[in-house]
Structures are given as structure tokens and as C-alpha cells.
Design an enzyme around this catalytic site. Structure first.
Site, PDB file in Angstrom:
ATOM      1  N   ASN A 134      -7.619   3.909   8.937  1.00  0.00           N
ATOM      2  CA  ASN A 134      -7.073   2.720   9.570  1.00  0.00           C
ATOM      3  C   ASN A 134      -7.190   2.737  11.093  1.00  0.00           C
ATOM      4  OD1 ASN A 134      -5.134   4.764   8.496  1.00  0.00           O
ATOM      5  ND2 ASN A 134      -3.816   3.845  10.065  1.00  0.00           N
ATOM      6  N   THR A 164      12.005  -7.065 -10.971  1.00  0.00           N
ATOM      7  CA  THR A 164      11.413  -8.388 -11.176  1.00  0.00           C
ATOM      8  C   THR A 164      10.240  -8.571 -10.218  1.00  0.00           C
ATOM      9  OG1 THR A 164      13.517  -9.278 -11.890  1.00  0.00           O
ATOM     10  CG2 THR A 164      11.886 -10.877 -11.120  1.00  0.00           C
ATOM     11  N   SER A 217      -3.551  -3.254  -0.698  1.00  0.00           N
ATOM     12  CA  SER A 217      -2.481  -4.015  -0.068  1.00  0.00           C
ATOM     13  C   SER A 217      -2.994  -5.412   0.277  1.00  0.00           C
ATOM     14  CB  SER A 217      -2.028  -3.293   1.212  1.00  0.00           C
ATOM     15  OG  SER A 217      -1.030  -4.040   1.858  1.00  0.00           O
ATOM     16  N   ALA A 218      -2.148  -6.425   0.084  1.00  0.00           N
ATOM     17  CA  ALA A 218      -2.604  -7.809   0.273  1.00  0.00           C
ATOM     18  C   ALA A 218      -2.659  -8.231   1.736  1.00  0.00           C
ATOM     19  CB  ALA A 218      -1.682  -8.764  -0.496  1.00  0.00           C
ATOM     20  N   CYS A 264       2.869   4.871  22.692  1.00  0.00           N
ATOM     21  CA  CYS A 264       4.131   5.586  22.661  1.00  0.00           C
ATOM     22  C   CYS A 264       4.872   5.276  21.373  1.00  0.00           C
ATOM     23  CB  CYS A 264       4.949   5.099  23.849  1.00  0.00           C
ATOM     24  SG  CYS A 264       6.567   5.782  23.930  1.00  0.00           S
ATOM     25  N   GLN A 285      -7.727  -0.273   3.706  1.00  0.00           N
ATOM     26  CA  GLN A 285      -8.535  -0.811   4.807  1.00  0.00           C
ATOM     27  C   GLN A 285      -9.939  -1.238   4.383  1.00  0.00           C
ATOM     28  OE1 GLN A 285      -7.604  -1.647   7.828  1.00  0.00           O
ATOM     29  NE2 GLN A 285      -5.578  -0.728   7.905  1.00  0.00           N
ATOM     30  N   GLY A 344       0.815  -1.210   0.000  1.00  0.00           N
ATOM     31  CA  GLY A 344       0.000   0.000   0.000  1.00  0.00           C
ATOM     32  C   GLY A 344       0.848   1.260   0.000  1.00  0.00           C
ATOM     33  N   THR A 345       1.939   1.233   0.742  1.00  0.00           N
ATOM     34  CA  THR A 345       2.795   2.420   0.830  1.00  0.00           C
ATOM     35  C   THR A 345       3.332   2.796  -0.543  1.00  0.00           C
ATOM     36  OG1 THR A 345       3.424   1.800   3.076  1.00  0.00           O
ATOM     37  CG2 THR A 345       4.901   3.320   1.921  1.00  0.00           C
TER      38      THR A 345
HETATM   39  N1  PLP Z   1      -2.677   2.807   3.889  1.00  0.00           N
HETATM   40  C1  PLP Z   1      -3.425   2.413   4.935  1.00  0.00           C
HETATM   41  C2  PLP Z   1      -4.755   3.058   5.168  1.00  0.00           C
HETATM   42  C3  PLP Z   1      -2.955   1.424   5.802  1.00  0.00           C
HETATM   43  O1  PLP Z   1      -3.690   1.066   6.849  1.00  0.00           O
HETATM   44  C4  PLP Z   1      -1.694   0.861   5.554  1.00  0.00           C
HETATM   45  C5  PLP Z   1      -1.133  -0.158   6.465  1.00  0.00           C
HETATM   46  O2  PLP Z   1      -1.041   0.034   7.655  1.00  0.00           O
HETATM   47  C6  PLP Z   1      -0.962   1.293   4.433  1.00  0.00           C
HETATM   48  C7  PLP Z   1      -1.480   2.262   3.635  1.00  0.00           C
HETATM   49  C8  PLP Z   1       0.384   0.718   4.110  1.00  0.00           C
HETATM   50  O3  PLP Z   1       0.258  -0.501   3.457  1.00  0.00           O
HETATM   51  P1  PLP Z   1       1.536  -1.497   3.375  1.00  0.00           P
HETATM   52  O4  PLP Z   1       1.755  -2.014   4.746  1.00  0.00           O
HETATM   53  O5  PLP Z   1       1.093  -2.559   2.408  1.00  0.00           O
HETATM   54  O6  PLP Z   1       2.655  -0.697   2.834  1.00  0.00           O
END
Ligand code: PLP
Length: 389
Positions: free
Chosen positions: A151, A237, A199-200, A325, A179, A71-72
Site C-alpha cells: 500500500n 446481520t 476491501s470495497a 508523524c 491494493q 480488509g482488516t
Molecule cells: N490491507 C491493505 C494492503 C490496505 O491498504 C488496507 C487499507 O489501508 C487494509 C488492508 C485495510 O482495509 P480496510 O480499510 O477495509 O479495513
């Protein structure tokens, strides 16, 4: 001791069907999908099947799906890729105050590199007002990026309404659906998005694999350069076992979503209902209805979120807190801050996110544990005691 995992928003275990397909694939298929020989073609066939499955889950065409490392990375490509491709048109981006760090930090990075970013506020439930989006659009605006659901607090945003506004203004719309995927219906046409991050590992697939949906015709500048894989958008790859696992997770997620989300929502409502009724001075964070079916986020006055997480862990219960924290300072998360919660609530947040393995008995166990813990932690709080001189 009973073990209860209530942190499915952080990650999920592999679905057994995902695990067995990945195992078979890793055992039998090692070819590089870019190779022209039969070994490569075999691997490529698996990738394309997975691409179709991910596309099917969101109502997209397979050629609109680009596999990423998660996802990032999907968020990064969507935001930086659009900003760079449209740089000549303008330099303004609109987002919200409660996005995931993958979006916020990427926008901050662009802000340091010549872009202007508007961070829209949210209401007390964490909802972005579509009128605020309309009001913030300028002629230089190239992208609006608002997450589908949060999230931490689970609030679902009115993306379809925002999509109507961005289309009217010819501005690209990105949404982070990490999410929501396989929890509530996610359809790119109904939402009116041009870009969507997936994201998987949040849907019982493997970690380190995700995808970006980019509507046909969207121009994106790559951020990774090299062999030109994923139709030149994401060189490197392919993570073939990850992709295969993601495809299976998408298939199973789509197949089971309706039933599983209804089941989990029933458990979540019981959890929220009991916590609010049986522990004094507790409030629900996020929207009461417009929320993910598996998300319960509450604030327990006069206790620290960090202490709640650690105490529950000692009882075998895994949860998280937006008040935990991080980096050594007891700072509440940017999400809780944006809701404008009172100080004593901001510091006592508890996120419990449910999933496939959870049962009624888990909920009863967690509520009983939490009741004991809240009494004990409050007995230590100087603010909960009458002050004697
Ligand atoms: N976006 C949201 C809303 C998420 O909750 C998360 C994961 O915590 C991410 C992006 C990041 O995804 P990934 O862990 O696959 O990089």
C-alpha cells in the site's frame, strides 16, 4: 484553488453507479436477509448478486466469498481463522516485513498466544524472494501470508511463484489483495492462493465492507460468534447496502480496469518522470516496473515527509507520507525501514496515488507545486546549508 486528490491508496470516492444503486437499495429494500419472508428474500437476492460479482472479479466461485467489515477483518479471519483451525498441525506462520498493519499486528497477536512468526526481509525494491519462503517453511508451518501489492510503495509480489511453493509443501497461502483489486488482474487460480483479502473502499465502493475469499475446503475457525451468517464464518446481520455497493464497484472495476489502469499508469509515469528530472536529489521508492499502476512513491532528500504533506495540502493537493508523524514520533514506516533507505531518504518520502478523477493538468499542477515546496523546505534544512562557524 485547484483541488487534487492523490491519495487513492487511502480511500476512493464512491463511483456514481455505486452511489445510485446503493441509494435505490436503501430506499426500497430494508429486509433482513436471514428472514424467510419476501422482504428478507429480496435483500438476500441482492446479496447473492453482489457475491457473484465479487467472485467474478477474482475468478472464484460465489460460495468462496465471505463478506466482512473490510480488509482488516478479512486479514484477521484469514490469519487467526487458519491458525486456530490448524493449531494441532503446527504453530508457525510466515509473513513479510512490509505487510499492512492488519496482517503484522494479527501475526504479533498470535505470536503472543503460542505461535511462532517468521518475518521475511525484502530486497531494496520491497520484493520478497520466493526462495526465502521455501527456506522458511518447516513441518510446523500452517500459513504463509504475503500481500499482493504494498500500500505504500506499490511493489507487486511474486505471489504465483510463492503459491507454487506453498502448494508443494501443503501450506495454506493468504494474500492481502486490497491494493491490487481492480487495478491489475487478480485471479485466485493464477495466483495459487487459498485465501485473499479484499476491501470495497479502495475500488470506489463504500467504506466498512470487504470480503474474504476462502478456497473451497479451507477450514477456518470463526472469530465472530453469533447468528451464523455468511455460512457460519462471519456472524452478524449483513451490511446489506455496503455489500450491494461492493458488488457494483466490483462490476464497474472489472469492466473499466484495463482502460483505466493504462490511463492512470500514463499519468503516473509522467508524474514520476517529471519529479525525478526536475527536482534534484529525488529517488523512486519501490520497484520501477513491478508496481501498482497508480502508485508514485518518491523520497526527496533533506526534507521531512510530514512537511511535504502539509505544504502540499496548503496548495490543495492531498498526498500521504510513510515518513509522516504518527503517534507523536517522527518515525519512518516499517515499510521504508525494511527497504534499508538512507536516513535522509527515509524521512522525506511522499506517496502519491492516482485515480479516476486525475488528469494531465493535475499532474502539471502538482509537479509545479512540489518544485516550489522542495526549494522552500530545503532552504530551512540545516543539512542543506554549508556550515559556517
Ligand atoms: N490491507 C491493505 C494492503 C490496505 O491498504 C488496507 C487499507 O489501508 C487494509 C488492508 C485495510 O482495509 P480496510 O480499510 O477495509 O479495513
Amino acid at each position: 484553488m485547484r483541488k487534487v486528490y492523490l491519495d487513492h491508496a487511502a480511500t476512493t470516492p464512491l463511483h456514481p453507479e455505486v452511489l445510485s444503486l446503493m441509494y435505490e437499495f436503501m430506499r426500497d429494500t430494508f429486509g433482513n436477509p436471514s428472514s424467510v419472508h419476501s422482504f428478507g428474500r429480496e435483500a438476500k437476492k441482492f446479496i447473492e448478486e453482489a457475491r457473484q460479482k465479487v467472485a467474478d472479479l477474482i475468478g472464484a466461485k460465489p460460495e468462496e466469498i465471505y463478506f466482512t467489515s473490510g480488509g482488516t477483518e478479512a486479514d484477521n479471519i484469514a490469519i487467526i481463522g487458519t491458525a486456530m483451525a490448524r493449531r494441532k498441525k503446527g504453530n508457525h506462520i510466515i509473513t513479510s516485513a512490509i505487510e499492512h498493519h492488519a496482517v503484522i499486528e494479527t501475526c504479533e497477536y498470535l505470536a503472543k498466544n503460542g505461535f511462532e512468526v517468521t518475518f521475511l526481509p525484502v530486497d531494496k525494491y520491497g520484493i520478497v524472494n520466493p526462495d526465502d519462503v521455501a527456506g522458511a517453511i518447516r513441518k510446523e508451518t500452517v500459513l504463509v501470508t504475503i500481500m499482493h501489492a504494498n500500500n505504500e510503495i506499490g511493489t507487486i509480489q511474486p505471489i504465483a511463484e510463492i503459491g507454487r511453493i506453498t502448494r508443494e509443501h501443503g501450506v495454506a497461502l493468504h494474500s492481502d489483495a486490497v491494493q491490487t483489486l481492480a487495478k491489475i488482474p487478480v485471479n485466485v487460480d493464477d495466483l495459487g492462493v487459498d485465501l485473499l483479502s479484499l476491501s470495497a473502499h479502495k475500488i470506489y465502493g463504500p467504506k466498512g465492507i470487504g470480503a474474504l475469499y476462502a478456497r473451497k475446503g479451507m477450514r477456518l475457525q470463526p472469530i465472530m460468534h453469533g447468528g451464523g451468517q455468511e455460512r457460519k464464518l462471519r456472524s452478524g446481520t449483513e451490511n446489506t447496502p455496503g455489500i450491494v455497493g461492493f458488488g457494483k464497484a466490483a462490476e464497474v472495476g472489472g469492466r473499466e480496469m484495463e482502460q483505466e489502469s493504462a490511463r492512470v499508469k500514463g499519468l503516473r509515469d509522467k508524474l514520476i518522470g517529471r519529479v525525478l528530472a526536475e527536482i534534484p536529489s529525488v529517488t523512486l521508492n519501490g520497484h520501477p516496473e513491478q508496481r501498482l499502476p497508480n502508485n508514485a512513491n518518491v523520497s526527496i532528500a533533506l526534507v521531512e515527509g510530514e512537511s511535504l504533506v502539509l505544504s502540499l495540502d496548503l496548495e490543495g493537493v492531498a498526498v500521504s507520507s510513510g515518513s509522516a508523524c504518527s503517534s507523536g514520533s517522527l518515525q519512518p514506516s516499517h515499510v521504508l525501514k525494511a527497504l534499508g533507505l538512507p536516513h535522509e531518504m527515509m524521512h522525506g518520502s511522499l506517496r502519491m496515488t492516482l485515480g479516476r478523477a486525475n488528469s494531465e493538468e493535475d499532474i502539471d499542477y502538482v509537479v509545479e507545486a512540489l518544485k516550489k515546496i522542495a526549494v522552500r523546505l530545503r532552504s530551512f534544512s540545516p543539512l542543506a546549508q554549508p556550515v559556517h562557524s
